[in-house]
Write an enzyme that holds these catalytic residues in place. Structure first.
Site, PDB file in Angstrom:
ATOM      1  CG  HIS A  24      -2.080  -0.922   1.134  1.00  0.00           C
ATOM      2  ND1 HIS A  24      -2.783  -1.373   2.226  1.00  0.00           N
ATOM      3  CD2 HIS A  24      -2.677  -1.491   0.067  1.00  0.00           C
ATOM      4  CE1 HIS A  24      -3.752  -2.177   1.849  1.00  0.00           C
ATOM      5  NE2 HIS A  24      -3.700  -2.262   0.538  1.00  0.00           N
ATOM      6  CG  HIS A  80     -10.178  -6.546  -3.212  1.00  0.00           C
ATOM      7  ND1 HIS A  80     -10.702  -5.278  -3.329  1.00  0.00           N
ATOM      8  CD2 HIS A  80      -9.066  -6.412  -2.441  1.00  0.00           C
ATOM      9  CE1 HIS A  80      -9.934  -4.429  -2.657  1.00  0.00           C
ATOM     10  NE2 HIS A  80      -8.932  -5.082  -2.116  1.00  0.00           N
ATOM     11  CD  GLU A  82      -5.518  -2.831  -2.515  1.00  0.00           C
ATOM     12  OE1 GLU A  82      -6.241  -3.395  -1.671  1.00  0.00           O
ATOM     13  OE2 GLU A  82      -4.694  -1.942  -2.220  1.00  0.00           O
ATOM     14  CG  ASP A 165      -7.522  -7.781   0.931  1.00  0.00           C
ATOM     15  OD1 ASP A 165      -6.558  -8.485   0.603  1.00  0.00           O
ATOM     16  OD2 ASP A 165      -7.818  -6.725   0.342  1.00  0.00           O
ATOM     17  CE1 TYR A 193      -3.606  -8.298   4.934  1.00  0.00           C
ATOM     18  CE2 TYR A 193      -5.762  -8.013   5.918  1.00  0.00           C
ATOM     19  CZ  TYR A 193      -4.967  -8.164   4.804  1.00  0.00           C
ATOM     20  OH  TYR A 193      -5.533  -8.166   3.561  1.00  0.00           O
ATOM     21  CG  HIS A 226      -2.927 -10.868   1.383  1.00  0.00           C
ATOM     22  ND1 HIS A 226      -2.028 -10.718   0.348  1.00  0.00           N
ATOM     23  CD2 HIS A 226      -3.839  -9.878   1.239  1.00  0.00           C
ATOM     24  CE1 HIS A 226      -2.391  -9.667  -0.384  1.00  0.00           C
ATOM     25  NE2 HIS A 226      -3.492  -9.157   0.126  1.00  0.00           N
TER      26      HIS A 226
HETATM   27 FE1  FEO Z   1      -7.094  -5.026  -0.756  1.00  0.00          FE
HETATM   28 FE2  FEO Z   1      -4.885  -7.612  -0.739  1.00  0.00          FE
HETATM   29  O1  FEO Z   1      -5.805  -6.160  -1.453  1.00  0.00           O
END
Ligand code: FEO
Length: 395
Positions: A24, A80, A82, A165, A193, A226
């Site tokens: 990010h 998602h 992203e 996520d 996280y 993740h």
């Molecule tokens: Fe919101 Fe792992 O991306």
């Protein structure tokens, strides 16, 4: 890393990014790397849930080819937008041009903005279903967890939740499951996280978990996008999320400071001593040399924050200013704070710090403590008392 069958005919086809150290932008230090998890479901119809970051598209495609020719993919679920999860999508769709993409309306808009692409896209909403044959996927919109487009996918027959996520960790390992890794590291990364990404969205996290509980769906595996997959004890991470989202804390104090010539640091050390005098746990952190991502993790379960800075140009120093700006955005609730620092001829740091903390919604529990130049023995005794007084508010 090799493909892993996480359930019968459901395969982890993700990649491990061992060396990524920032995420990010530079807002998150991924000291243990990360993974981008994608899951291939082989049924009468073949579905891929999420892809991986664009630079790893070849590795994803190679893994898929070990199982099926990519052109056989019927559906791609885009939980998602992203790019760490959608970056490989344009490359993959060139190999399976007839595959239909499923996602929320916001996902459709976001993907179009990122990649253009005139793909066959089906907009889905909560409770919409996709039949694969022996299995059915159910979609659950999860707006702002953590983007407007975010969505979870659930497979009832496998009691499997694929929440993208949510419930993830930036944790690169060759292991894939919670029962294969050190529990301390796993929960540490999960807390990091949550604290650095999801904390400001806590009311929505609570609402979403309550909604899922009301749906009365059975879950015996949570496979996020993740890190590690929760198969031994998915309840552990759900309960941790509930606690973090409710802003539950321990009687613990995090003292974060920045010092110019060492006077503020002397104060910080003495204040910390006062806190431990009362039997309260303390973490003492010089923000100029600390890893901010780790500091936020420490603050996630702490009831008390004590913030200090030397005064420079009638204001706080720059590293602590940057840190507080980040903390404010995380919207911590139900915390108390106190402020301290040294100054030369005119103060200003304490006032600025208190102002940011108040804007963040954090209660200032006692008057600030400022010392000119270097603390005397008497002033150090005041620092000790300052720490004791603050600690007593947590007992
Ligand atoms: Fe919101 Fe792992 O991306």
């Amino acid at each position: 890393m090799a493909i892993v069958e996480i359930k019968k005919d459901i395969f982890w086809t993700g990649v491990v990014d061992w060396n990524v150290r920032t995420f990010h932008g530079h807002t998150y230090n991924t000291n243990r790397g990360t993974t981008y998890n994608a899951y291939l479901i082989l049924d009468d119809k073949i579905a891929l849930v999420d892809t991986v970051a664009g630079q790893f598209a070849d590795e994803l495609i190679e893994k898929i080819k070990q199982l099926i020719p990519p052109e056989k993919i019927d559906y791609i679920i885009a939980n998602h937008v992203e790019t760490d999860h959608s970056g490989a999508l344009p490359r993959l769709l060139k190999l399976c041009p007839s595959a239909k993409v499923f996602g929320t309306k916001k996902c459709q808009e976001g993907l179009a903005k990122h990649y253009g692409g005139n793909w066959d896209f089906q907009v889905v909403k909560t409770a919409d279903k996709l039949e694969l044959g022996r299995r059915t996927l159910t979609f659950i919109e999860a707006a702002m967890l953590h983007w407007p487009d975010s969505m979870f996918t659930y497979c009832a027959e496998e009691r499997l939740l694929l929440p993208n996520d949510a419930f993830g960790q930036h944790y690169a390992t060759c292991e894939r499951f919670d029962d294969e890794v050190d529990q301390g590291i796993l929960m540490d990364e999960a807390a990091k996280y949550y604290g650095n990404i999801l904390w400001p969205l806590s009311p929505l996290v609570l609402k979403k978990i309550e909604e899922i509980v009301k749906m009365d769906i059975a879950i015996d595996m949570i496979a996020p996008s993740h890190g590690i997959i929760w198969r031994k004890d998915p309840g552990k991470i759900i309960n941790a999320y509930l606690s973090w989202a409710k802003n539950e804390t321990k009687p613990k104090v995090v003292v974060v400071y920045e010092t110019m010539w060492g006077a503020t640091e002397k104060m910080a050390r003495k204040i910390s001593e006062g806190i431990t005098d009362k039997g309260i746990s303390v973490k003492l952190i010089d923000i100029a040399t600390a890893d901010r991502t780790e500091v936020i993790k420490e603050m996630l379960d702490a009831k008390g924050y004590i913030i200090g800075s030397s005064t420079h140009n009638n204001d706080m120093l720059t590293a602590i200013a940057g840190f507080l700006a980040f903390l404010k955005g995380l919207k911590p609730q139900k915390r108390i704070a106190a402020v301290f620092g040294s100054y030369g001829w005119a103060g200003g740091a304490a006032k600025s710090i208190e102002s940011v903390l108040k804007e963040a919604g954090i209660e200032i529990a006692q008057p600030s403590l400022a010392v000119q130049y270097v603390p005397t023995d008497e002033e150090l005794r005041k620092c000790l008392e300052f720490g004791r007084e603050f600690a007593s508010k947590l007992l």
